[in-house]
Scaffold this active site. Structure first.
Site, PDB file in Angstrom:
ATOM      1  N   GLY A  77      -2.272   0.776   0.554  1.00 53.25           N
ATOM      2  CA  GLY A  77      -3.613   1.255   0.871  1.00 53.25           C
ATOM      3  C   GLY A  77      -3.538   2.271   1.982  1.00 53.25           C
ATOM      4  O   GLY A  77      -2.465   2.502   2.562  1.00 53.25           O
ATOM      5  N   LYS A  78      -4.637   2.908   2.224  1.00 52.50           N
ATOM      6  CA  LYS A  78      -4.696   3.887   3.311  1.00 52.50           C
ATOM      7  C   LYS A  78      -6.159   4.090   3.653  1.00 52.50           C
ATOM      8  O   LYS A  78      -7.041   3.885   2.813  1.00 52.50           O
ATOM      9  CB  LYS A  78      -4.091   5.217   2.824  1.00 52.50           C
ATOM     10  CG  LYS A  78      -3.657   6.141   3.929  1.00 52.50           C
ATOM     11  CD  LYS A  78      -2.259   5.826   4.433  1.00 52.50           C
ATOM     12  CE  LYS A  78      -1.834   6.742   5.550  1.00 52.50           C
ATOM     13  NZ  LYS A  78      -0.430   6.546   5.933  1.00 52.50           N
TER      14      LYS A  78
END
Ligand code: NAD
Length: 365
Positions: A77-78
């Site tokens: 994720g980011k």
């Protein structure tokens, strides 16, 4: 059926794209959770005014593959906070962001461009999760311990042995003498290698007999640029890649080796300390002319592994052991498969990461 993420969605993800907005402060943020089959997503939180959803997605995908290939039970994720990190309201914005992600327990933020260990400490205090914390808050100080450089040196151990290129007296060139470059230099020097050249954003220092590493580190700690250290011939920054060397370690910026300059690189083994330092085409050209490349997701995997060890409250010793085992295993598998499947190393690394995710996806079904 037309779908708004059709142009970049594939069998892995992204599984959630979240646009967050706080009307009281007008703060906007983006979270992309790419693939969660290995576990909750870990990935950095970037603060910059102009980050796009596509960019966050691409960075999230990179984390999916990097966590997977490093045997970490986490997805990718980011996130991004759309604001200027130099703003006097930065702390307030970090707090608002923490509240925004409070109810996204499958996302664990870490530091990235524009955020740091203090930002992560604030988030952790508020919502109970974040990695990349300061040492006094239970953090494992990645750069102080030289963790990523340690992993690069482990990849060098395995690759050099396979290539029949002993590290003792091997010539090493390091592009970018920051956290990763300095630690890599230290661990390779301990193995008897000779650091013959190093560069930073201002220039290159070159000494074919080997630079005195302790003196170079001291000069840099005093705020000097490497070319001002007086320890060898000073050269232009980009002349570094022409130096005849055994190992070349890009540890600076993305895309520094590209099709226009790859022919000038004369190394036998390239270990990617930086992320994406070699463009796709240049990597294929280097591979075709017999240069061995250990891709970033494997060679600099010590960084993400350190974050996970922190999250799991591992000791420093256990962390180094885990990095050593995983990078050794990955480097061996990579080199064997580059031969047996006759494909370039970045393609094999991509396959390795995807296979491990697909396995988890079919097991979860
Ligand atoms: P850093 O800021 O500490 O060091 C970067 C160094 O590169 C500096 O010495 C800078 O002067 C130099 N530099 C900048 N542009 C250059 C150029 N064109 N030519 C030569 N030198 C140049 O950064 P870092 O933490 O060492 O990270 C370096 C790279 O490694 C980045 O791509 C980063 O994303 C990646 N990385 C870092 C870690 C980590 O543990 N810090 C982990 C994984 C990947």
């Amino acid at each position: 059926m037309h779908h708004y993420i059709d142009d970049y969605a594939d069998a892995l993800g992204p599984c959630k794209i979240i646009h967050l907005y706080d009307p009281a402060t007008n703060l906007k943020a983006i979270v992309v959770l790419d693939n969660l089959s290995l576990g909750p997503a870990i990935g950095g939180c970037r603060m910059a005014p102009d980050v796009t959803t596509r960019e966050v997605y691409r960075l999230a995908r990179a984390m999916t593959l990097k966590n997977s290939i490093n045997f970490l039970p986490y997805g990718g994720g980011k996130s991004a906070i759309l604001a200027d990190p130099k703003s006097p309201d930065k702390d307030k914005m970090i707090e608002v962001y923490a509240e925004m992600i409070r109810h996204l327990p499958e996302y664990i933020p870490g530091p990235d461009m524009g955020t740091d260990e203090n930002s992560m400490a604030m988030i952790k205090d508020r919502i109970g999760r974040a990695v990349g914390l300061p040492a006094n808050k239970g953090g494992l100080p990645l750069d102080e311990l030289g963790t990523t450089g340690f992993g690069v040196a482990i990849a060098a151990d395995v690759a050099s042995q396979k290539l029949g290129l002993p590290l003792k007296n091997a010539r090493v060139t390091i592009q970018g003498f920051g956290n990763v470059g300095k630690a890599t230099a230290k661990f390779l020097t301990e193995r008897g290698a000779k650091i013959i050249a190093a560069s930073d954003s201002a220039g290159t220092i070159y000494n074919p007999d080997g630079l005195n590493l302790a003196s170079l580190l001291e000069a840099v700690d005093q705020g000097k640029k490497v070319a001002q250290s007086g320890l060898g011939h000073s050269m232009d920054r980009d002349q570094l890649i022409e130096i005849e060397t055994d190992l070349f370690i890009p540890a600076a910026r993305p895309d520094v080796i590209h099709p226009d300059n790859q022919a000038r690189l004369k190394a036998r083994l390239v270990l990617e300390g930086a992320n994406i330092p070699i463009t796709h085409d240049a990597a294929a050209q280097l591979h075709d002319r017999g240069v061995t490349i250990i891709p970033d997701v494997i060679a600099n995997g010590g960084g993400v592994t350190c974050a996970v060890c922190e999250l799991e409250s591992s000791s420093r010793e256990d962390m180094f052991e885990r990095i050593k085992n995983n990078i050794t295993r990955n480097t061996l598998e990579l080199m064997e498969r580059v031969q047996s499947e006759s494909a370039p190393p970045h393609e094999i690394a991509d396959r390795m990461a995807r296979e491990r995710i697909q396995e988890a996806m079919s097991a979860n079904r």
